[in-house]
Write a protein that holds these residues in place. Structure first.
Motif, PDB file in Angstrom:
ATOM      1  N   THR A  56      31.311 -22.851   7.726  1.00 23.73           N
ATOM      2  CA  THR A  56      30.974 -22.730   9.203  1.00 23.73           C
ATOM      3  C   THR A  56      29.612 -22.674   9.560  1.00 23.73           C
ATOM      4  O   THR A  56      28.737 -22.378   8.462  1.00 23.73           O
ATOM      5  CB  THR A  56      31.631 -21.562  10.056  1.00 23.73           C
TER       6      THR A  56
ATOM      7  N   GLN B   8      26.169 -20.522   7.309  1.00 26.84           N
ATOM      8  CA  GLN B   8      25.386 -21.468   6.806  1.00 26.84           C
ATOM      9  C   GLN B   8      23.904 -20.740   7.023  1.00 26.84           C
ATOM     10  O   GLN B   8      23.026 -20.306   6.216  1.00 26.84           O
ATOM     11  CB  GLN B   8      25.414 -22.563   6.876  1.00 26.84           C
TER      12      GLN B   8
ATOM     13  N   TYR C 226      32.655 -25.945  12.444  1.00 26.64           N
ATOM     14  CA  TYR C 226      32.183 -26.484  11.453  1.00 26.64           C
ATOM     15  C   TYR C 226      31.205 -27.790  11.836  1.00 26.64           C
ATOM     16  O   TYR C 226      31.208 -28.370  12.935  1.00 26.64           O
ATOM     17  CB  TYR C 226      33.281 -27.285  10.535  1.00 26.64           C
TER      18      TYR C 226
ATOM     19  N   PRO D  67      29.580 -29.198   4.588  1.00 25.21           N
ATOM     20  CA  PRO D  67      30.809 -29.639   5.577  1.00 25.21           C
ATOM     21  C   PRO D  67      32.021 -28.687   5.580  1.00 25.21           C
ATOM     22  O   PRO D  67      32.835 -28.352   6.164  1.00 25.21           O
ATOM     23  CB  PRO D  67      31.177 -31.110   5.026  1.00 25.21           C
ATOM     24  N   VAL D  68      31.905 -27.959   4.456  1.00 23.22           N
ATOM     25  CA  VAL D  68      33.078 -26.733   4.450  1.00 23.22           C
ATOM     26  C   VAL D  68      32.797 -25.408   4.513  1.00 23.22           C
ATOM     27  O   VAL D  68      33.617 -24.535   4.441  1.00 23.22           O
ATOM     28  CB  VAL D  68      33.836 -26.873   2.959  1.00 23.22           C
TER      29      VAL D  68
END
Lengths: 284, 246
Positions: free
Chosen positions: A106, A110, A149, A103-104
């Motif tokens: 972008t 990832q 995000y 979740p933290v």
């Protein structure tokens, strides 16, 4: 042509009441095909998928005569060697993108991380590759998505991002664990079509884990039906509706159907014998 | 006369720039003893309609009539004796530290019944659980058993309308068949009126007589299940939904 050969796989969990066998003596092979595994919750289908990647953490125990990937036994590999298998050669798409994406970070970061972990490439090459992959899973406006995000994405988008991330290292086998269960019927189709095209184009093997019989019958080539940790029946997907085992028949009959209305639905009557019978081998 | 009538219902969230219109001018009628389905994709506003009817969503306007009586903004106790709701996830809708007996007993107490003891046993029998389950906690029950408790809790005040929000979508198909059969039997026994929300067209086709198809907060079509079975959807979106479900 056999990519993966699993023989006599067991997954055990010690409990206060003794050892619980989640998967009991499952054997199957996977070629360049779409193999479906269906069953109810608790039948051991997800555990089978995780055990192949040796993702069962202690106190859970995995044992097997062999789990060989193109002739090399994964059971003999060290934890360090397994890291080169996970993601690189066999990768896995989980059920809910909400819990599988970081979740933290972008989306772009990832996907790039997944690519650079397995390939020596510069950032700009990785960026271009990630964009290309997002386009391959039919995401419009990929530049914007790269900067976004995960919470800014819908469920269907999130699942497509997951698929992009899992396929970017170009694995030989994809294990999809209920990849569309959290999605709407209309979006489900699109995601399945994307998986199908990618698997076909790259000549990959697919293990598709689902509780939805009709979906599996429609989408896969071969189907294993699991009940309480064992394979009770193996059949060609297009012949699933002529399945013989009373458990498979029971599951099929308990579905409401638009074309055949009934007053009451048929209820599955469980026979304790089903759990005792030895697992059917699905090795070719 | 219709048991439940919804007319020009609007539901929204937030205000100003962030206002989201979740339901836009929805209207439908459900006759007494009938079963009405609402289908649509997630975010189409189908659950929001149920939540607005039962009072879980205070920002709405339009008209809701139950048994001919307009429903006021602040709902009287008698409203909940008529209308009850069953939620989607039986794992989330029961208090984890209350036993089945407490869940049902408290509901009965709040509705002013005095013969609680006998009624708890009767409710458990009605939903096919039996008295052995009375002192169990939710974590000692399977998903299907929990949903039966949730249905028993909804039946406790002897309502006439049950609002069912995806009652089986968290369950296995074999358990789904048992719960759907239970709901069919209960409707026949108690003469209940159902409004059922589902994303699964074949479940709605099995349970309901009529259904509404929703898209982006609007009801695009209301049709009979007979028309659904004959694949005679009028609106292009319903046709698309129908094609995806067969």
């Amino acid at each position: 042509m056999t990519l993966l050969d699993v023989e006599n796989l067991w997954v055990k969990f010690p409990t206060r009441q003794g050892v619980f066998d989640a998967v009991r003596g499952v054997s199957f092979t996977l070629g360049r095909e779409r193999l479906g595994i269906v069953g109810e919750s608790g039948s051991g289908k997800s555990m089978t998928g995780r055990a192949i990647l040796r993702l069962i953490s202690p106190p859970g125990m995995v044992s097997a005569d062999q789990i060989s990937l193109e002739g090399v036994d994964l059971m003999q590999k060290t934890e360090r060697e397994m890291r080169d298998v996970r993601g690189q050669r066999i990768s896995m798409v989980m059920q809910d993108p909400k819990f599988s994406l970081n979740p933290v970070m972008t989306v772009g970061a990832q996907i790039i991380e997944a690519f650079r972990l397995h390939n020596k490439a510069s950032k700009s090459v990785a960026y271009a590759k990630a964009l290309e992959m997002l386009e391959a899973v039919s995401i419009r406006n990929p530049e914007r998505v790269m900067r976004a995000y995960p919470h800014e994405m819908s469920g269907g988008m999130g699942q497509r991002i997951m698929i992009a991330m899992m396929l970017i290292p170009n694995p030989e086998i994809l294990i999809a664990d209920e990849p569309t269960s959290a999605l709407d019927v209309s979006v489900q189709r699109q995601v399945l079509d994307i998986i199908d095209t990618l698997v076909k184009d790259r000549g990959m093997g697919l293990i598709f884990i689902s509780h939805d019989l009709n979906l599996v019958a429609d989408f896969c080539d071969r189907v294993l039906i699991m009940y309480s940790g064992r394979i009770v029946e193996v059949c060609d997907a297009d012949k699933l509706h002529d399945a013989k085992h009373p458990y498979t028949r029971g599951l099929l009959n308990s579905l409401p159907r638009l074309d055949a209305p009934r007053e009451r639905l048929e209820v599955l009557k469980r026979d304790p014998e089903w759990a005792k019978a030895p697992s059917v081998s699905a090795r070719l | 006369m219709s048991m439940l009538s919804v007319k020009d219902l609007n539901v929204w969230f937030g205000g100003g720039r962030d206002r989201v219109d979740a339901v836009k001018s929805a209207s439908f009628d459900v006759a007494e003893g009938d079963s009405f389905g609402i289908v649509g994709e997630s975010g189409s506003g189908k659950s929001t309609i149920l939540r607005a009817i039962v009072g879980l969503n205070p920002t709405w306007n339009g008209q809701i009539k139950v048994n001919g009586q307009p429903v006021p903004k602040r709902r009287p106790k008698s409203f909940y004796k008529t209308v009850q709701m069953v939620f989607q996830d039986p794992y989330a809708s029961l208090h984890p530290r209350h036993s089945v007996d407490q869940v049902l007993g408290e509901t009965l107490h709040l509705h002013g019944f005095s013969d609680i003891e006998a009624r708890v046993v009767k409710l458990l029998d009605d939903v096919g659980l039996g008295r052995d389950f009375r002192f169990r906690y939710p974590h000692q029950l399977s998903g299907g058993q929990r949903q039966r408790v949730a249905i028993a809790r909804a039946l406790a005040p002897e309502p006439r309308i049950l609002l069912l929000d995806e009652p089986t979508s968290a369950l296995d198909v074999s358990v789904q068949a048992e719960i759907l059969n239970l709901l069919t039997d209960l409707r026949a026994e108690h003469g209940l009126t159902y409004v059922m929300v589902s994303h699964d067209l074949s479940v709605v086709g099995h349970m309901c007589g009529r259904l509404a198809v929703m898209k982006d907060g609007e009801i695009v079509e209301i049709m009979d299940v007979a028309a659904l079975r004959a694949m005679q959807a009028q609106h292009p979106y319903s046709q698309q939904l129908l094609a995806a479900s067969v």
